[in-house]
Design a protein around this motif. Sequence first.
Motif, mmCIF file in Angstrom:
data_model
loop_
_atom_site.group_PDB
_atom_site.id
_atom_site.type_symbol
_atom_site.label_atom_id
_atom_site.label_comp_id
_atom_site.label_asym_id
_atom_site.label_seq_id
_atom_site.Cartn_x
_atom_site.Cartn_y
_atom_site.Cartn_z
ATOM 1 N N HIS A 144 1.744 1.672 -3.539
ATOM 2 C CA HIS A 144 0.690 2.205 -4.307
ATOM 3 C C HIS A 144 0.846 3.790 -4.105
ATOM 4 N N THR A 198 0.703 -1.333 -0.112
ATOM 5 C CA THR A 198 0.089 -0.020 -0.018
ATOM 6 C C THR A 198 0.849 1.297 0.130
ATOM 7 N N THR A 233 3.817 5.462 -5.694
ATOM 8 C CA THR A 233 3.755 5.607 -7.198
ATOM 9 C C THR A 233 2.668 6.618 -8.088
ATOM 10 N N LYS A 234 1.670 6.289 -7.369
ATOM 11 C CA LYS A 234 0.326 7.173 -8.232
ATOM 12 C C LYS A 234 0.619 8.684 -7.539
ATOM 13 N N HIS A 251 6.520 -2.317 -9.054
ATOM 14 C CA HIS A 251 6.177 -3.871 -9.198
ATOM 15 C C HIS A 251 7.095 -4.676 -8.888
#
Length: 146
Positions: free
Chosen positions: A35, A32, A38-39, A81
Amino acid sequence: MIELLQGLLLVTGSLFMLIAALGIVRLPDLLTRMHASTKGASLGVMLLMAAVALHFLEEVVFARTIAITFFVLLTAPVAAHVIGRAGYFVGIELWKGTLKDELRPNYNPLSHRLHSGLKKPAKESETDALRDGRSEGGKGDSDTRA
């Protein structure tokens, strides 16, 4: 008018990057956190580069901002990833609130290989036994050989 748009892009991009940084600090597990970083950081960089391109209004600067944005959008998800997969293979604990672990039925912890999804994955009990270090007569190893 352009200064107002530049300011809006700078503030919005900075806020997205701040939220990404807070996500890294506050979220419960590796996946998390990645995530969020990155976003949020990717969108933040896009907005900051748009502000830079508007500020200078030169073709060379515009080309560089496009290249930087493309590079970040291309490398950030791939790096996240790879880091997430490496963390999973090393045994990083998932958050207790994780509802779905799609790698578990396809991952052999003894050989650190993933099944391609085309083959039938090992039964849940066999995968649990492999994860716990109990081998059932070598089951699970034969279908991971290349």
